[in-house]
Design a protein around this motif. Structure first.
Motif, short mmCIF file in Angstrom:
data_model
loop_
_atom_site.label_atom_id
_atom_site.label_comp_id
_atom_site.label_asym_id
_atom_site.label_seq_id
_atom_site.Cartn_x
_atom_site.Cartn_y
_atom_site.Cartn_z
N GLY A 40 29.22 54.08 2.47
CA GLY A 40 28.16 53.28 3.08
C GLY A 40 26.77 53.73 2.68
O GLY A 40 25.82 52.94 2.67
N ALA A 41 26.64 55.01 2.33
CA ALA A 41 25.35 55.52 1.87
C ALA A 41 25.09 55.18 0.42
O ALA A 41 23.98 54.81 0.03
N MET A 42 26.14 55.29 -0.41
CA MET A 42 25.94 55.10 -1.86
C MET A 42 25.77 53.64 -2.25
O MET A 42 24.92 53.31 -3.08
N ALA A 43 26.56 52.77 -1.67
CA ALA A 43 26.59 51.38 -2.13
C ALA A 43 25.25 50.64 -1.94
O ALA A 43 24.80 49.95 -2.86
N PRO A 44 24.56 50.76 -0.78
CA PRO A 44 23.26 50.09 -0.67
C PRO A 44 22.23 50.62 -1.67
O PRO A 44 21.40 49.87 -2.19
N LEU A 45 22.26 51.93 -1.93
CA LEU A 45 21.34 52.52 -2.91
C LEU A 45 21.63 51.99 -4.31
O LEU A 45 20.72 51.60 -5.06
N ILE A 46 22.92 51.97 -4.68
CA ILE A 46 23.30 51.42 -5.99
C ILE A 46 22.90 49.96 -6.10
O ILE A 46 22.44 49.49 -7.15
N THR A 47 23.06 49.22 -4.99
CA THR A 47 22.66 47.81 -4.97
C THR A 47 21.18 47.64 -5.26
O THR A 47 20.77 46.78 -6.06
N GLY A 48 20.34 48.47 -4.63
CA GLY A 48 18.91 48.40 -4.91
C GLY A 48 18.59 48.67 -6.36
O GLY A 48 17.75 47.99 -6.97
N MET A 49 19.26 49.63 -6.96
CA MET A 49 19.05 49.94 -8.37
C MET A 49 19.51 48.80 -9.27
O MET A 49 18.86 48.47 -10.27
N LEU A 50 20.64 48.18 -8.93
CA LEU A 50 21.14 47.04 -9.71
C LEU A 50 20.18 45.86 -9.64
O LEU A 50 19.94 45.17 -10.63
N LEU A 51 19.60 45.65 -8.46
CA LEU A 51 18.66 44.53 -8.30
C LEU A 51 17.38 44.77 -9.09
O LEU A 51 16.78 43.82 -9.62
N ASP A 52 16.92 46.02 -9.16
CA ASP A 52 15.72 46.32 -9.93
C ASP A 52 15.95 46.13 -11.42
O ASP A 52 15.03 45.77 -12.17
N SER A 53 17.20 46.36 -11.87
CA SER A 53 17.48 46.32 -13.31
C SER A 53 18.23 45.08 -13.77
O SER A 53 18.11 44.67 -14.92
N TYR A 54 19.02 44.46 -12.87
CA TYR A 54 19.86 43.34 -13.28
C TYR A 54 19.67 42.15 -12.33
O TYR A 54 18.60 41.60 -12.26
N SER A 55 20.73 41.79 -11.58
CA SER A 55 20.67 40.60 -10.74
C SER A 55 21.71 40.69 -9.63
O SER A 55 22.49 41.64 -9.57
N TRP A 56 21.73 39.66 -8.77
CA TRP A 56 22.72 39.61 -7.70
C TRP A 56 24.14 39.46 -8.25
O TRP A 56 25.10 39.89 -7.62
#
Length: 448
Positions: free
Chosen positions: A398-414
């Protein structure tokens, strides 16, 4: 036969039902705790705007709670095994309310991260307290349903937080929302202390008939010694087998069954927490919904989750005769398919609403089974340790996935986010397949 049936009916009529009052307290308390952690999602766009935070920074803010929540699980498990739920739970409830109030006072992004981390520490003992209470207050044939109700409370909190939070934000800003959510917890801490002792026999509201029913390790009131059903090829696939109970903390930490369950839970919890934290932003940026529409639609996966937890608990208790792996597997496969569907989701309100409700329902069919599973491998005294290990792993995800999501959104897309969540679901399936399905759960859970 008529005389026996009459005696059984009379015994059931004379039996108190206080365990259901205890479960009601658990549901209300955890619903509020879940709302206290879920309200960050609806507030996140406003917090980002006020403090100029990037998506990665916002992801870190969300993850700060789950990181410290995860780190607090194992110490909380040992604390519960030594001190007991009656003291630990009310303190945790009260601290959660105090820190929620402090979040609303934060005037820097750094202070927000500190308070979100503190919220994780404050809440760490709550799920273990409640699971330990369920383990002590319910017979084996009711534990799946009771745990499903408990976990549905987390989803109900996430159902209530977005619309209530949106209304409070429209009324007086995001800080007022945190102030309002902080108030009820102090009262609930007193209610827990008053109504929920550590064990059923410690309560004057539990009569002998109910205490004996809770301690009964059989299948039903009429058939206390009946063996579990055989499912033939399914049992072979599940690796259904009788195992010795894990009677020491050392044996719990050495068990791959516990670790495999925890790693599967890590991945599935990551999916849940991404929906919890990032869904409002997705609905606003990608689907272009208005604030009140976002508040309503963002709650739908968790409304589906309430139903999914209850149905899944009943399914694993009754239809599957206390087998937990099948519902875990259903959730993992179905969640992967729903993530693919979200990539191609249309923009109209009804279609998105139905899709998100279905996602929540399917994801949660087996979600409670991750918590119930270790009840069948442990004694009552070692279960808090096993639960802390599984929950610690889950909250790490639960800690890692939201952080990874933020990084993916900054670099890629939904699209990249949903592909990532789908891969997490399939990886969870692999871990679930690697563990045994314990047989004779009730016989193993008798040592105090």
């Amino acid at each position: 036969m008529t005389s026996i049936a009459t005696t059984d009916a009379a015994a059931q009529a004379a039996r108190s039902k206080y365990r259901w009052v205890v479960l009601s307290v658990i549901v209300v308390v955890y619903m509020l705790a879940a709302a206290d952690r879920a309200n960050i999602g609806i507030a996140l766009p406003y917090i980002q705007k006020e403090f100029g935070a990037s998506n990665a920074q916002a992801g870190l803010l969300v993850s700060a709670f789950f990181l410290f929540y995860s780190l607090g699980q194992i110490p909380a498990g040992f604390l519960l095994s030594k001190v007991g739920v009656r003291l630990v739970a009310p303190v945790s409830i009260a601290l959660t309310s105090v820190v929620t109030l402090l979040i609303g006072t934060a005037h820097s992004f750094g202070l927000l991260k500190v308070y979100r981390s503190a919220l994780g520490v404050a809440e760490a003992a709550l799920p273990l307290s409640m699971l330990s209470t369920i383990n002590r207050w319910f017979p084996p044939r009711e534990k799946g349903l009771a745990t499903g109700a408990f976990l549905s409370a987390a989803k109900m909190g996430a159902v209530l937080a977005p619309p209530i939070g949106a209304a409070l934000i429209m009324l007086d800003g995001w800080r007022t929302m945190f102030f309002a959510f902080a108030v009820p917890g102090l009262l609930l801490a007193l209610i827990w202390w008053w109504l929920v002792p550590n064990d059923p026999r410690a309560s004057q509201r539990v009569n002998e008939a109910e205490a004996s029913h809770i301690e009964d390790q059989g299948r039903s009131d009429n058939e206390p010694g009946r063996a579990q059903k055989s499912f033939g090829a399914l049992d072979t696939f599940l690796r259904y087998k009788r195992t010795a109970p894990l009677a020491t903390s050392r044996s719990v930490f050495a068990s791959w069954n516990i670790w495999g369950c925890g790693l599967g839970y890590l991945l599935m919890t990551g999916v849940v927490n991404v929906l919890l934290a990032w869904l409002p932003k997705y609905l606003g940026e990608v689907k272009h919904f208005e604030l009140m529409q976002i508040g309503f639609v963002a709650s739908l996966p968790f409304a589906g989750g309430v139903l999914g937890n209850i149905v899944g608990g009943w399914l694993s208790d009754t239809v599957l005769d206390r087998r937990r792996k099948p519902t875990m597997m259903i959730s993992a496969v179905a969640t992967c398919l729903m993530m693919i569907a979200l990539v191609y989701a249309p923009n109209d309100l009804l279609s998105v609403s139905l899709l998100l409700f279905g996602t929540g329902f399917l994801l949660n069919i087996g979600y409670s089974s991750f918590s119930v599973y270790s009840m069948g491998l442990t004694t009552r005294s070692t279960y808090p340790v096993a639960a802390s290990l599984v929950n610690s792993a889950g909250q790490a995800g639960g800690a890692m996935a939201p952080l990874i999501t933020g990084m993916l959104l900054d670099s890629y897309s939904w699209t990249a986010v949903f592909v990532f969540l789908g891969v997490c679901s399939l990886a969870a399936l692999v871990f679930v397949l690697s563990i045994y399905e314990p047989a004779g759960l009730s016989e193993q859970n008798t040592t105090n």
